[in-house]
Design a protein around this motif. Structure first.
Motif, PDB file in Angstrom:
ATOM      1  N   ARG A   1      -8.206   5.712  -5.325  1.00  0.00           N
ATOM      2  CA  ARG A   1      -7.370   6.866  -5.939  1.00  0.00           C
ATOM      3  C   ARG A   1      -7.456   7.147  -6.977  1.00  0.00           C
ATOM      4  O   ARG A   1      -6.617   8.272  -7.313  1.00  0.00           O
ATOM      5  CB  ARG A   1      -6.428   6.943  -4.847  1.00  0.00           C
TER       6      ARG A   1
ATOM      7  N   ARG B   1       0.186   9.086  -4.673  1.00  0.00           N
ATOM      8  CA  ARG B   1      -1.265  10.133  -4.039  1.00  0.00           C
ATOM      9  C   ARG B   1      -1.223  11.435  -3.816  1.00  0.00           C
ATOM     10  O   ARG B   1      -0.794  12.284  -4.304  1.00  0.00           O
ATOM     11  CB  ARG B   1      -2.475   9.070  -3.628  1.00  0.00           C
ATOM     12  N   ALA B   2       0.385  11.110  -2.593  1.00  0.00           N
ATOM     13  CA  ALA B   2       0.676  12.868  -2.627  1.00  0.00           C
ATOM     14  C   ALA B   2       1.228  13.373  -3.294  1.00  0.00           C
ATOM     15  O   ALA B   2       1.381  14.783  -3.070  1.00  0.00           O
ATOM     16  CB  ALA B   2       1.140  12.387  -0.794  1.00  0.00           C
TER      17      ALA B   2
ATOM     18  N   TYR C   1      -6.855   0.193  -3.114  1.00  0.00           N
ATOM     19  CA  TYR C   1      -6.271   1.707  -2.655  1.00  0.00           C
ATOM     20  C   TYR C   1      -6.609   2.811  -3.886  1.00  0.00           C
ATOM     21  O   TYR C   1      -6.790   3.014  -4.447  1.00  0.00           O
ATOM     22  CB  TYR C   1      -5.550   1.893  -2.058  1.00  0.00           C
TER      23      TYR C   1
ATOM     24  N   LEU D   1       0.597  -1.571  -0.026  1.00  0.00           N
ATOM     25  CA  LEU D   1      -0.046   0.081   0.008  1.00  0.00           C
ATOM     26  C   LEU D   1       0.375   1.370  -0.607  1.00  0.00           C
ATOM     27  O   LEU D   1      -0.009   2.362  -0.432  1.00  0.00           O
ATOM     28  CB  LEU D   1      -0.748  -0.288   1.206  1.00  0.00           C
ATOM     29  N   ASP D   2       2.600   0.982   0.691  1.00  0.00           N
ATOM     30  CA  ASP D   2       2.370   2.418   0.365  1.00  0.00           C
ATOM     31  C   ASP D   2       2.997   2.928  -0.401  1.00  0.00           C
ATOM     32  O   ASP D   2       2.476   4.769  -0.175  1.00  0.00           O
ATOM     33  CB  ASP D   2       3.821   1.931   1.279  1.00  0.00           C
TER      34      ASP D   2
ATOM     35  N   HIS E   1      -4.732  -5.016  -0.417  1.00  0.00           N
ATOM     36  CA  HIS E   1      -5.148  -3.195   0.212  1.00  0.00           C
ATOM     37  C   HIS E   1      -4.414  -2.439  -1.175  1.00  0.00           C
ATOM     38  O   HIS E   1      -5.164  -1.467  -1.482  1.00  0.00           O
ATOM     39  CB  HIS E   1      -4.571  -3.237   0.627  1.00  0.00           C
TER      40      HIS E   1
ATOM     41  N   ARG F   1      -0.116   5.191  -2.038  1.00  0.00           N
ATOM     42  CA  ARG F   1      -0.205   5.706  -0.939  1.00  0.00           C
ATOM     43  C   ARG F   1       0.942   7.828  -1.061  1.00  0.00           C
ATOM     44  O   ARG F   1       0.588   8.359  -1.114  1.00  0.00           O
ATOM     45  CB  ARG F   1       0.021   6.000   0.944  1.00  0.00           C
TER      46      ARG F   1
END
Length: 276
Positions: free
Chosen positions: A192, A151-152, A188, A144-145, A184, A148
């Protein structure tokens, strides 16, 4: 029904269709692939390890198509590539093969900070920043990292463009990795709007399918090309089996610092793999 034991110890039903597809990807005709897949299903014991099944596939395929003996498992071949900069450049080459305009990685200014991206890819009017992830162990999941973080970065770059700090209008992100994705990570990314290209995900446009469709195999697909040789070839600008198979052997030898006879050996094996 027979079951096979995966590398993580879990069981799954024996899939004759998967064996058949593997044989076809090795260059066997439909008739031979059907016959061998049926023979293997009959011969394997219940609970056989997937590695043993692949050895049977390779042995029986080699009897029909000797070039198979010169070929390494594709997942292993990808794992043998040096993560930086070689796998990153391999991904850029692969994206170009699939119609993307690709710029080499650069630093883009976001609203809150600078971000080093592995590539900027454009296709169908969409501009994407590409993040490349490589794992030496191809059994490891990409989690998942990565999603994320991507996305940032997208949000910061888009805000940076609106504020005039970033000169490139980024529409989205694409993560490319050589392993499978965790469930996961898939959920995500879908939620997103982050693109993912993993070993077998998504179903139509995954890393394995993209490589096979264009025969953009890494040079490590050739048996005998160890990481040291692969690094020398990559440093000389030769990342794919096609480049070595059909390139100027003398020029490759000079650029990579590899004896000409070794380049000729690799090129011959690469052609045997690529040609039906």
């Amino acid at each position: 029904m027979k079951y096979v034991t995966k590398a993580d110890g879990s069981l799954q039903p024996f899939d004759r269709g998967k064996v058949r597809r593997t044989l076809r990807n090795m260059g066997l005709g439909a008739e031979d692939a059907d016959r061998i897949a049926a023979e293997i299903e009959e011969a394997v014991p219940d609970g056989v390890k997937t590695a043993a099944v692949f050895r049977m596939i390779r042995t029986r395929a080699s009897a029909v198509r000797p070039a198979v003996a010169h070929r390494t498992n594709l997942r292993r071949a990808l794992a043998l590539i040096r993560p930086k900069p070689d796998f990153e450049e391999f991904v850029r080459v692969l994206l170009r093969e699939h119609g993307y305009q690709v710029e080499t990685g650069c630093v883009l200014a976001g609203r809150c900070g600078e971000h080093e991206v592995d590539a900027i890819a454009q296709k169908d009017g969409v501009t994407t920043f590409v993040e490349v992830k490589h794992h030496r162990s191809y059994h490891r999941m990409t989690g998942l990292d990565e999603g994320r973080i991507a996305r940032a970065i997208v949000e910061d770059l888009q805000e940076g463009f609106r504020s005039g700090r970033c000169t490139v209008a980024i529409d989205n992100a694409l993560i490319v990795c050589n392993t499978k994705l965790s469930e996961h990570a898939k959920r995500y990314a879908t939620c997103r709007g982050i693109g993912h290209i993993g070993w077998d995900y998504p179903e139509e446009q995954n890393l394995k399918a993209m490589i096979q469709e264009t025969q953009s195999y890494p040079v490590t697909i050739v048996a005998g090309v160890n990481p040291s040789i692969a690094t020398r070839l990559a440093t000389g600008g030769f990342l794919t089996a096609k480049q070595v198979a059909y390139g100027d052997a003398t020029a490759i030898s000079r650029a990579a610092g590899i004896p000409l006879r070794e380049v000729l050996l690799i090129a011959g094996r690469a052609r045997a793999i690529l040609e039906p």
